[in-house]
Scaffold this active site. Structure first.
Site, PDB file in Angstrom:
ATOM      1  N   THR A  64      22.168  -8.890  -5.562  1.00  0.00           N
ATOM      2  CA  THR A  64      23.608  -8.678  -5.488  1.00  0.00           C
ATOM      3  C   THR A  64      24.062  -7.683  -4.566  1.00  0.00           C
ATOM      4  O   THR A  64      25.326  -7.643  -4.092  1.00  0.00           O
ATOM      5  CB  THR A  64      24.069  -8.021  -6.970  1.00  0.00           C
ATOM      6  OG1 THR A  64      23.180  -6.570  -7.283  1.00  0.00           O
ATOM      7  CG2 THR A  64      23.603  -8.894  -7.976  1.00  0.00           C
ATOM      8  N   CYS A  65      23.156  -6.590  -4.077  1.00  0.00           N
ATOM      9  CA  CYS A  65      23.860  -5.709  -3.185  1.00  0.00           C
ATOM     10  C   CYS A  65      23.990  -6.491  -1.636  1.00  0.00           C
ATOM     11  O   CYS A  65      24.944  -6.037  -1.089  1.00  0.00           O
ATOM     12  CB  CYS A  65      22.826  -4.547  -3.072  1.00  0.00           C
ATOM     13  SG  CYS A  65      21.174  -5.258  -2.322  1.00  0.00           S
ATOM     14  N   PHE A  66      23.230  -7.667  -1.555  1.00  0.00           N
ATOM     15  CA  PHE A  66      23.543  -8.253  -0.205  1.00  0.00           C
ATOM     16  C   PHE A  66      24.507  -9.777  -0.491  1.00  0.00           C
ATOM     17  O   PHE A  66      24.395 -10.262   0.640  1.00  0.00           O
ATOM     18  CB  PHE A  66      22.203  -8.628   0.429  1.00  0.00           C
ATOM     19  CG  PHE A  66      21.365  -7.363   0.719  1.00  0.00           C
ATOM     20  CD1 PHE A  66      21.856  -6.091   1.481  1.00  0.00           C
ATOM     21  CD2 PHE A  66      19.998  -7.159   0.097  1.00  0.00           C
ATOM     22  CE1 PHE A  66      21.126  -5.292   1.640  1.00  0.00           C
ATOM     23  CE2 PHE A  66      19.422  -6.125   0.194  1.00  0.00           C
ATOM     24  CZ  PHE A  66      19.876  -5.129   1.005  1.00  0.00           C
ATOM     25  N   ASP A  79      18.687  -3.781  -4.978  1.00  0.00           N
ATOM     26  CA  ASP A  79      20.080  -4.301  -5.469  1.00  0.00           C
ATOM     27  C   ASP A  79      21.211  -3.662  -5.135  1.00  0.00           C
ATOM     28  O   ASP A  79      22.306  -3.637  -5.777  1.00  0.00           O
ATOM     29  CB  ASP A  79      19.803  -4.838  -6.583  1.00  0.00           C
ATOM     30  CG  ASP A  79      19.220  -6.083  -6.920  1.00  0.00           C
ATOM     31  OD1 ASP A  79      19.581  -7.045  -6.326  1.00  0.00           O
ATOM     32  OD2 ASP A  79      17.941  -6.052  -7.480  1.00  0.00           O
ATOM     33  N   SER A 107      26.306  -3.975   0.846  1.00  0.00           N
ATOM     34  CA  SER A 107      26.029  -2.285   0.860  1.00  0.00           C
ATOM     35  C   SER A 107      26.432  -1.727   2.232  1.00  0.00           C
ATOM     36  O   SER A 107      26.755  -0.480   2.123  1.00  0.00           O
ATOM     37  CB  SER A 107      24.467  -2.392   0.737  1.00  0.00           C
ATOM     38  OG  SER A 107      23.839  -3.060   1.788  1.00  0.00           O
TER      39      SER A 107
END
Length: 975
Positions: A941-943, A975, A919
């Site tokens: 999923t963002c990290f 996320d 992100s």
């Protein structure tokens, strides 16, 4: 009821007349059906003794359950007192299920009237047989075999009864080896003689073997021989003479190896050895007799002289009029296809060989040509299926696999690679000789190929059949007619572990593997097998028990804490990782780092400017089940394309996920699956496969607003590149060249339509005047054929040697550009609304593909190298070691699904996992300890982070990880 055997005896009582004790051993199951969601089963066997006429059950017993396997080994013995004349045994295989009813895996119904009797004086009193599992009804889904050993206990009546039983048994497919026979010390079974021409062996639904005579359309229980069919010799001679004439008519002999064995028709159990006569005179003795199996121990070794005399006595070699003078020994696989053929000039010794040492010398081989007299002795070559002729696979005392070359009596640790070279076509039968190809031993350092089949182009390209094939291919590009430039060869199923036909892998002096395309006489560093996307490759996930022996010099030990570690005595180091999992064929292809692409990409990102007068973010709230239409309406409603350059914020209905990059990647992934689906008619598969996409020239017939949809797809592609995301799709190379405004050449067609490419190349290299081609193309749409002029009045202009280059250029222009020009213009309109086309042109077509779609393959070593661990985990932590072991054991498709689970995308950045973005910029893959062993893993999923509980066993971790990857959907939290 118990007997002197110390085991219970089921069935009849002792006072029953004409009863006998039957010993039944349930040995194992082979390739059973999958019933578990994880691809395994918990099989067990029920044995039911019943009266055949009354269907009355007398006894029911059951084996133990073997957990999580498709090849169980029970090795359990049971004793039944039976009446052989009217009793039968029913074997039913089930998959144990604790929650619901046990699943049915197949059954075998065996009559007891023709089973052998044990001989106590024999070392191996009775043999086993593999029975094909049968369905219980038409709805049953079963597969595989059940291996059983069944024999009657000897009576006190003497030897006469035994001999009578044995003679009767031999007629029904069972073999009892006589103790006085010299072959009784051998480990192999004496095979039956081959069937006469026109006969076929089959098995009925009760497991009984019968024989079909296709000459007069009759069946019988008795196994036929050539002596039995002497009255039909005229028909046999005429039939085999026709086959021999057909073989002599062929320009060359094709020797190939099946890529994937297929089950034999009618449920035939594979037979051991048979002798096949290749173009021999029928008037002579052509009956191939069974050869003695190899000795079981050094003490029973047969000398080469004795074996030579025995072979000379049993094999009748009669030269025919053409001088084709030998019989070839082959091993028949279930697919009943020719695997290898060999005649050597020395008798191979079949004794027990010591463990492998360095290979010494090359195998001696001879070429038998027409007119030469062969040596009277033919080598008996014991060949393991899948290996070159004369090679055998064995295991030493430690369970390590080594390979025996009986041709030159050497051993090696390296699996031999069989190179089969096909000679060029020739018009005369005298040049169609059989040649022995020596196996080459290499140590592959990358993806290995056990078999390479070299297909040389056909000579005589000016023959009329070739010209007709070229003309047919050009007149109808959708014609399924095979290319005239490739020699006829068996159609094999695509198997990932084999190179394409005509390819060969070699090792450069610097240790780097390279690949040779003998079809085009070119070399490349790129593995041709990797042109197939991961979901099209057939290699399945590995089982930890099927990894085979450790490499030479390695040892496996158990640490004080119970963990397994490995010692490399060659370099005197220890490690936790299993060295067998470091094979490049398992870890995946290495990431081809490109410094030039990195510099171009950095320059590209610097030139992208975000406008100042746009909102902070562009929001979309969508439903997963209608993502295509809702995304189309939302994005096409934006009148000012610069608004799309704001930060993306995607929300899925009824999900609480906060989009900090992961949800957007999921959106691109799901939308790609819908946009590029040929079901919508916007794209279609290319001519050669069903995964590479190209624009559908008839998209307007499927959707009147198709140009608006292509503009939308162009905007989505521009969004992905602008925001650093990746699309999930495979396009043909001319698609990227059209985006860059480059000229499309003839070489670009090779990967799209190889038959069309070969036809145009033939025209380029030869005079096409005799083909009577015009400057027009026949195009077929929905069953109707239309003629399209390539230039004004093209149907009246003939293609000659002077204007053929213009014709080829016009064909390529029509094939890739003219038919889809409107669609491509609409796509570029949407794409250039977000990205200036001049900035895109700094990339070439290969780099543009990587910029838009990334890499489709996962290099586990690169992934592991660029990972970090938190909250108590470290690289040597047992759970981390188990995690990477589970990843290495996955097939390519499951790795892609795992990658999509933890990052939101199924693609890898161009330069590998070092360039994963989160992100707030670059974010390496992270594994963090979280939760209890009862919970499933979860992903952010963002990290690019995986929360992994501290599981107690490897099996538990692997099961929970696969369950999470295959069943998880939706977002909750950040996320």
């Amino acid at each position: 009821m118990a007997t002197g055997l110390g085991e219970p005896v089921y069935g009849l009582s002792e006072d029953e007349g004409e009863s006998r004790i039957l010993r039944v051993k349930v040995v194992s199951g082979i390739d059973l059906a999958k019933k578990d969601i994880f691809g395994a089963s918990d099989p067990y066997v029920k044995l039911s003794l019943y009266v055949a006429d009354e269907n009355r059950e007398l006894a029911l017993v059951q084996t133990k359950t073997i957990k999580k396997t498709l090849n169980p080994k029970w090795n359990e013995e049971f004793y039944f007192r039976v009446n052989p004349s009217n009793h039968r045994l029913l074997f039913e295989v089930f998959d144990e299920n604790r929650l619901t009813r046990d699943d049915f895996l197949g059954q075998v119904d065996v009559p007891l009237s023709h089973l052998p009797t044990e001989d106590p004086t024999m070392e191996r009193p009775y043999t086993f047989k593999d029975f094909l599992l049968r369905p219980r009804s038409h709805k049953s889904r079963v597969k595989g075999f059940l291996r059983l050993k069944m024999a009657y206990m000897p009576k006190n009546g003497g030897q006469d009864e035994e001999n009578s039983d044995q003679r009767d048994d031999m007629e029904h497919g069972w073999e009892v080896v006589d103790s006085n026979d010299s072959a009784s010390q051998h480990q192999e079974e004496l095979p039956p003689p081959p069937l006469p021409p026109g006969w076929e062996e089959k098995v009925d639904n009760l497991g009984r073997t019968y024989y079909v005579n296709h000459n007069n359309r009759t069946t019988q229980w008795h196994r036929p021989s050539l002596m039995d069919v002497s009255s039909e010799s005229d028909n046999n001679i005429r039939q085999i003479n026709q086959e021999a004439a057909h073989r002599r008519f062929r320009s060359r002999r094709h020797i190939s190896e099946d890529l994937e064995p297929e089950p034999s028709e009618g449920g035939d159990v594979p037979e051991p050895w048979e002798t096949i006569s290749e173009e021999v005179n029928i008037a002579g003795d052509s009956l191939g007799l069974a050869l003695p199996p190899p000795p079981a121990s050094p003490g029973s070794r047969t000398s080469p002289q004795e074996l030579s005399e025995e072979l000379s006595r049993r094999l009748q070699i009669t030269p025919d009029s053409n001088g084709e003078q030998f019989s070839s020994l082959i091993q028949r696989e279930p697919s009943s296809r020719l695997r290898s053929c060999s005649v050597t000039d020395a008798v191979a010794e079949q004794g027990h060989l010591p463990p492998p040492s360095a290979p010494a010398g090359r195998a001696r081989s001879s070429t038998v040509t027409g007119g030469e007299e062969p040596t009277p002795s033919v080598a008996y070559v014991h060949t393991t299926p899948g290996l070159p002729s004369g090679w055998e696979e064995r295991k030493d005392a430690k369970g390590r696999t080594y390979y025996v070359n009986h041709n030159n009596r050497t051993t090696t640790w390296t699996r031999p690679i069989m190179q089969l070279a096909e000679d060029g076509a020739s018009g005369s039968a005298t040049n169609s000789n059989n040649h022995l190809i020596e196996p080459q031993i290499r140590r592959p350092r990358s993806l290995s190929s056990p078999t390479v089949t070299l297909s040389a182009p056909l000579e005589g390209a000016k023959d009329s059949p070739v010209r007709r094939a070229v003309k047919d291919t050009l007149s109808n590009p959708q014609s399924p007619q095979p290319s005239p430039y490739n020699s006829p060869k068996p159609q094999h199923k695509v198997t990932q572990s084999f190179l394409p036909p005509g390819w060969e892998m070699r090792i450069a002096p610097n240790g780097r593997p390279f690949f040779i395309d003998h079809n085009t006489k070119t070399t490349t560093w790129e593995d041709p097998r990797l042109k197939f996307p991961v979901h099209m490759r057939s290699k399945t996930s590995l089982n930890p028990n099927d990894l085979g022996p450790l490499p030479p010099g390695w040892e496996e030990r158990i640490h004080l804490d119970g963990r397994t570690f490995y010692i490399d005595h060659n370099s005197k180091i220890t490690q936790w990782e299993d060295p067998r999992l470091q094979n490049p064929a398992i870890t995946g292809p290495a990431v081809p780092y490109s410094r030039e692409f990195k510099q171009k990409y950095d320059y590209f990102r610097k030139k992208l400017k975000k406008p100042a007068d746009i909102p902070n973010r562009f929001e979309m709230k969508l439903h997963r089940n209608n993502i295509f239409e809702e995304s189309y309406r939302r994005i096409m409603s934006v009148k000012r394309p610069d608004v799309l350059k704001a930060r993306l914020w995607i929300e899925f209905e009824s999900e609480k996920g906060l989009d900090y990059g992961g949800v957007a990647r999921e959106w691109f992934f799901l939308l790609s699956k819908e946009m590029f689906n040929p079901y919508y008619g916007l794209f279609e598969y290319s001519a050669t496969d069903n995964y590479t996409l190209q624009i559908n020239p008839n998209s307007g017939l499927c959707n009147e607003d198709h140009l608006s949809y292509f503009t939308f797809i162009g905007r989505v592609a521009g969004l992905a590149v602008f925001h650093g995301k990746l699309l999930d799709g495979f396009f043909i190379r001319p698609f990227y060249k059209m985006m860059l405004g480059k000229q499309i050449t003839l070489n670009d067609m090779e990967s799209v339509d190889s038959e069309y490419y070969n036809s145009l190349k033939w025209i380029l290299e030869n005079d096409p005047t005799e083909l009577d081609l015009m400057f027009c193309i026949d195009e077929e749409n929905f069953g109707q054929t239309y003629q399209v002029d390539l230039k004004p009045n093209g149907s009246e202009i003939m293609v000659t040697n002077e204007n053929k280059r213009e014709y080829i250029d016009l064909v390529i222009q029509w094939r890739f550009v003219n038919r889809v020009q409107k669609q491509m213009n609409a796509f570029l309109e949407g794409f250039t609304e977000l990205l200036p086309i001049d900035l895109i042109k700094i990339f070439d077509e290969n780099e543009l593909e990587l910029l838009m779609c990334g890499l489709g393959d996962v290099d586990v070593n690169d992934w592991r190298q660029h990972s970090i661990y938190k909250n108590g985990y470290c690289p040597n932590h047992p759970v981390i070691q188990w995690f990477w072991k589970a990843v290495l054991l996955m097939d390519a498709e499951k790795r892609i699904r795992l990658l999509q689970f933890v990052t939101g995308t199924s693609r890898v950045p161009m330069n590998g996992f070092a360039e994963l973005y989160g992100s707030n910029g670059p974010q390496l893959f992270t594994i963090e300890q979280w939760g209890s062993p009862e919970k499933l893993p979860r992903a952010h999923t963002c990290f690019n982070r995986l929360d992994l509980p501290p599981y107690e066993t490897f099996e538990d971790l692997r099961e929970k990880l696969l369950m999470a990857v295959e069943n998880a959907q939706g977002f909750e939290g950040v996320d």
